[in-house]
Design an enzyme around this catalytic site. Structure first.
Site, short mmCIF file in Angstrom:
data_model
loop_
_atom_site.label_atom_id
_atom_site.label_comp_id
_atom_site.label_asym_id
_atom_site.label_seq_id
_atom_site.Cartn_x
_atom_site.Cartn_y
_atom_site.Cartn_z
N ASP A 204 3.43 1.14 -4.12
CA ASP A 204 3.75 2.53 -3.77
C ASP A 204 3.23 3.50 -4.83
O ASP A 204 3.23 3.19 -6.02
CB ASP A 204 5.27 2.67 -3.63
CG ASP A 204 5.66 3.92 -2.86
OD1 ASP A 204 4.77 4.58 -2.30
OD2 ASP A 204 6.86 4.24 -2.83
N ASN B 244 3.25 3.23 9.14
CA ASN B 244 2.13 3.96 8.53
C ASN B 244 1.18 4.59 9.56
O ASN B 244 0.41 5.49 9.24
CB ASN B 244 1.32 3.06 7.58
CG ASN B 244 2.02 2.79 6.26
OD1 ASN B 244 1.79 1.77 5.62
ND2 ASN B 244 2.88 3.70 5.83
C1 FPP Z 1 1.85 3.45 -0.64
O1 FPP Z 1 1.41 4.59 -1.32
C2 FPP Z 1 0.73 2.61 -0.29
C3 FPP Z 1 0.31 2.38 0.99
C4 FPP Z 1 0.95 2.97 2.17
C5 FPP Z 1 -0.85 1.55 1.25
C6 FPP Z 1 -1.14 0.48 0.24
C7 FPP Z 1 -2.54 0.10 0.44
C8 FPP Z 1 -3.43 -0.21 -0.51
C9 FPP Z 1 -3.12 -0.33 -1.95
C10 FPP Z 1 -4.86 -0.43 -0.13
C11 FPP Z 1 -5.13 -1.25 1.08
C12 FPP Z 1 -4.81 -2.66 0.93
C13 FPP Z 1 -5.67 -3.68 1.11
C14 FPP Z 1 -5.17 -5.08 1.04
C15 FPP Z 1 -7.09 -3.48 1.34
P1 FPP Z 1 1.73 6.01 -0.73
O2 FPP Z 1 0.49 6.54 -0.09
O3 FPP Z 1 2.91 5.93 0.19
O4 FPP Z 1 2.07 6.79 -2.02
P2 FPP Z 1 2.99 8.08 -2.12
O5 FPP Z 1 4.38 7.66 -1.81
O6 FPP Z 1 2.82 8.50 -3.54
O7 FPP Z 1 2.44 9.08 -1.16
#
Ligand code: FPP
Length: 233
Positions: free
Chosen positions: A11, A59
């Protein structure tokens, strides 16, 4: 002691991007760089199962632009990493409903599972289009069908059998759940498998999370006293 199964909610990509005045897509891209190092290190030290939450069933509600960026990253990740993962004997399993993914992504992730199916090293679970409640409901539905078809009887249903109907069939439960960015929730990730997981919530945003941070978290885990509902004798 080393955890057998580590699960990570990566996250903070969005906040990292904002903090650095960059696009959210770039934040996710930096997130992939961080995960590459964590996967490599986990495999090197002998973690049996590593589960990563890459895309949840919720998502899809993000902007079309962000969903597209994540889908593109997933495609790039699998295409660019599969050879190294395979050489390192890593076995890939996707947790989640891959039939809900775009065709290109579905075929690519399926191919990565097929290519690595016989590997005997670390099990790498990547949760895509995954929801913990969804997984449990799916298991209940399939078990109900099997009861109606007389393949199993209601009395046969116990934890051992139920676990065979989950995406993680055959794998140990989660020992350590790490969620970066300071949020203290499990957000529908591996609800059944985390029943007795130790949890750590480092404040670091995922793109800044390093192998050193991970080592610290593994160290903290090793100091936890786990009782699984029992009492220390
Ligand atoms: C949360 O950060 C992260 C995600 C929703 C996606 C995680 C994905 C990756 C790290 C890359 C893709 C994975 C692979 C295996 C290719 P957020 O966007 O919710 O962060 P925030 O809460 O700060 O907005």
């Amino acid at each position: 002691m080393l955890p057998r199964h580590v699960a990570i909610i990566m996250d903070g990509n969005g906040r990292w991007a904002k903090k650095n005045a960059l696009s959210v897509a770039f934040g996710h891209r930096k997130g992939v760089e961080a995960l590459r190092e964590i996967i490599r290190y986990s495999s090197d030290i002998g973690i049996e199962v590593l589960s990563l939450f890459a895309f949840s069933t919720e998502n899809w509600n993000r902007s079309k632009q962000e969903v597209n960026a994540l889908m593109q990253l997933i495609l790039e990740y699998f295409n660019s990493e599969i050879d190294e993962l395979n050489e390192n004997n890593v076995r890939i399993r996707i947790l989640g409903d891959i039939f809900g993914l775009p065709q290109n992504q579905r075929e690519t992730v399926q191919a990565s599972m097929d290519t690595t199916a016989d590997n005997t090293g670390m099990q790498l679970n990547i949760a895509l289009n995954y929801g913990g409640k969804d997984e449990i409901l799916g298991a209940v539905k399939t078990i109900s069908k099997h009861v109606l078809e007389n393949k199993i009887s209601v009395d046969d249903i116990d934890e051992t059998m139920f676990e065979k109907y989950l995406y993680t069939a055959g794998q140990p439960s989660v020992d350590l759940l790490i969620r970066t960015s300071g949020e203290m929730r499990i957000s529908n990730f591996m609800l059944y498998q985390c029943a007795y997981a130790e949890m750590l919530f480092p404040k670091t945003l995922w793109p800044d999370y390093t192998v050193e941070d991970y080592k610290g978290d593994l160290q903290a885990f090793s100091k936890r006293e786990r009782r699984f509902g029992g009492r220390k004798s």
